[in-house]
Design an enzyme around this catalytic site. Structure first.
Site, PDB file in Angstrom:
ATOM      1  N   LYS A 205      -0.108 -26.303 -44.101  1.00 54.50           N
ATOM      2  CA  LYS A 205      -0.283 -25.105 -43.283  1.00 54.50           C
ATOM      3  C   LYS A 205      -0.212 -23.836 -44.150  1.00 54.50           C
ATOM      4  O   LYS A 205       0.051 -23.900 -45.332  1.00 54.50           O
ATOM      5  CB  LYS A 205       0.762 -25.067 -42.165  1.00 54.50           C
ATOM      6  CG  LYS A 205       0.529 -26.167 -41.123  1.00 54.50           C
ATOM      7  CD  LYS A 205      -0.806 -26.028 -40.426  1.00 54.50           C
ATOM      8  CE  LYS A 205      -1.002 -26.995 -39.273  1.00 54.50           C
ATOM      9  NZ  LYS A 205      -1.184 -28.389 -39.666  1.00 54.50           N
TER      10      LYS A 205
HETATM   11  C1  LIG Z   1      -3.194 -27.203 -33.655  1.00 50.14           C
HETATM   12  C2  LIG Z   1      -1.964 -27.935 -34.086  1.00 50.14           C
HETATM   13  N1  LIG Z   1      -0.897 -27.963 -33.270  1.00 50.14           N
HETATM   14  C3  LIG Z   1       0.241 -28.581 -33.610  1.00 50.14           C
HETATM   15  C4  LIG Z   1       0.368 -29.232 -34.814  1.00 50.14           C
HETATM   16  C5  LIG Z   1       1.639 -29.945 -35.120  1.00 50.14           C
HETATM   17  O1  LIG Z   1       2.322 -29.357 -36.195  1.00 50.14           O
HETATM   18  P1  LIG Z   1       3.549 -30.102 -36.855  1.00 50.14           P
HETATM   19  O2  LIG Z   1       2.991 -31.115 -37.826  1.00 50.14           O
HETATM   20  O3  LIG Z   1       4.308 -29.007 -37.557  1.00 50.14           O
HETATM   21  O4  LIG Z   1       4.319 -30.735 -35.783  1.00 50.14           O
HETATM   22  C6  LIG Z   1      -0.715 -29.238 -35.710  1.00 50.14           C
HETATM   23  C7  LIG Z   1      -0.587 -29.927 -36.993  1.00 50.14           C
HETATM   24  O5  LIG Z   1      -1.498 -30.159 -37.737  1.00 50.14           O
HETATM   25  C8  LIG Z   1      -1.911 -28.581 -35.338  1.00 50.14           C
HETATM   26  O6  LIG Z   1      -2.989 -28.563 -36.142  1.00 50.14           O
END
Ligand SMILES: Cc1ncc(COP(=O)(O)O)c(C=O)c1O
Length: 414
Positions: A205
């Site tokens: 990210k």
């Molecule tokens: C649009 C979106 N929402 C939520 C997430 C979830 O993030 P995390 O891996 O920090 O839980 C991601 C992860 O790639 C994502 O792309």
């Protein structure tokens, strides 16, 4: 280890992060403590929110946000089909039903007109098999795909019209901002853009802590509920109990989860946060280069840009003009990989996954734009450490795959 000459992503971690991690380990306090507190305060101020609660993923933040806002079984939630698994999975964690919404073909962001259509079809009992007509739709979860923000004012008025809570999935949108027009002030993602906004610090990210997430809100009670539920539903955390100022005792106020972020992760986050805008500008430079280098290739469409958006450039998605190519998207991706270019596709829409097809009866034609767009989408590498040679290599490889597999070119040769 990646064998690609240019990987899809590489984190931008420097000495400051490493030294802060060492300092944390040497301090003897490695789980949630002073560094998490500092990270939360600095993050809240970076997005312009009054409260921030750090957790160990964006998924956890989304789950706790829905819970704190009272979403529960028997309710439905509007979720874009063009998103990652997490956005809809958290709705299911609470026993609620995700109602999938189609996307806008330019940005792949959720289409509010389709959201409205889905609401009326749901009310008419025509949308989801077996879903009671009286099922209340209680919330909407906008996702700013790739970091290109949606029109926040439109979401806000849609949500007010239908009495919905807004849980914003800002996993890609730090730092991102929008404004309604050139003479209006900028509003950052998380700056009163939703009831709760959630961010991701996953490895690839825009800022990372390895794994991590943050929920931000201006609502004190909601923030306190999220904080308590992120740590077993306790009345106070370990830092509060063991630090000199704290009291050893605690009370369980609800059966909470174990979602807290560690000080080791926050140590990385503090320094990632400090250079978030610098890293955004570096990615913006990559996007600018791609735009110039790929502008004349007729087989690809470049991502939308807008002078009323500050784009985080988490992703650089291109779309193939399949009518001009003799290969499909998957074959195109294979050719890029053979050429040493790491790439990805965002995303197979949720309604095309077995769980959502089988459980709720979604069909490809229910969300036709996402069905079509995902078949031609490819995300190219975009990260702060890319050098000129990397950029040239990616652009050159895209150009040569297009040239070798162009229908138009092949037809010209006959
Ligand atoms: C649009 C979106 N929402 C939520 C997430 C979830 O993030 P995390 O891996 O920090 O839980 C991601 C992860 O790639 C994502 O792309």
């Amino acid at each position: 280890m990646s064998t690609n000459q240019v990987p899809f992503f590489r984190p931008y971690i420097e000495e400051l992060e490493l030294n802060e991690v060492l300092d944390t380990i040497h301090s003897g306090w490695i789980t949630s403590g002073a560094k998490v507190k500092r990270f939360e305060q600095e993050f809240a101020s970076a997005v312009g929110a009054s409260r921030a609660v750090a957790v160990n993923s964006c998924t956890a933040a989304l789950h706790l946000a829905l819970e704190a806002l009272g979403v529960n079984s028997g309710q439905a939630v509007l979720v874009p089909t063009m998103t990652f698994a997490a956005t809809a999975a958290v709705v299911r964690y609470l026993g609620a039903i995700p109602v999938l919404v189609d996307c806008d073909p330019l940005t792949n962001n959720m289409n509010l007109l389709d959201a409205s259509l889905k609401l009326s079809r749901l009310r008419d009992g025509k949308l989801l098999k077996g879903l009671p007509r009286e099922t209340a739709v209680s919330a909407i979860m906008p996702v700013h795909v790739g970091g290109m923000m949606m029109d926040v004012r439109a979401i806000d008025s849609f949500a007010s019209d239908h009495g919905l809570r807004v849980i914003e999935d800002g996993a890609h949108a730090f730092p991102s901002a929008w404004r309604p027009g050139p003479d209006e002030p900028w509003q950052r993602c998380g700056e009163r853009t939703a009831h709760v906004t959630c961010f991701s610090f996953y490895a690839n990210k825009t800022i990372t802590t390895g794994e991590g997430g943050m929920a931000v809100t201006d609502n004190v009670e909601v923030a306190e509920r999220i904080r308590s539920m992120s740590l077993h539903g306790l009345s106070q955390n370990a830092w509060g109990r063991y630090s000199n100022a704290g009291n050893w005792d605690y009370k369980i106020v609800a059966p909470g989860y174990k979602y807290n972020l560690t000080d080791i992760a926050a140590a990385i986050g503090i320094h990632q946060l400090a250079k978030a805008e610098k890293m955004r500008q570096m990615r913006e430079g990559v996007a600018r280069h791609y735009r110039e280098a790929l502008a004349d290739i007729e087989e690809v469409e470049l991502p939308a840009d807008d002078s009323n958006r500050i784009h985080s450039w988490h992703l650089f998605p291109i779309k193939l003009r399949l009518d001009r190519l003799s290969i499909n998207r998957n074959e195109f991706m294979e050719k890029l990989k053979e050429g040493g270019v790491g790439c990805s596709a965002h995303w197979r829409p949720l309604h095309l996954h077995p769980y959502y097809e089988e459980t709720f009866g979604w069909r490809p034609e229910d969300l036709p734009v996402a069905t079509a767009e995902w078949k031609r989408s490819i995300s190219l590498p975009i990260f702060p450490g890319m050098n000129g040679e990397d950029l040239e290599h990616v652009a050159h490889t895209v150009r040569s795959v297009c040239a070798r597999h162009s229908r138009v070119y092949a037809a010209g040769l006959l």
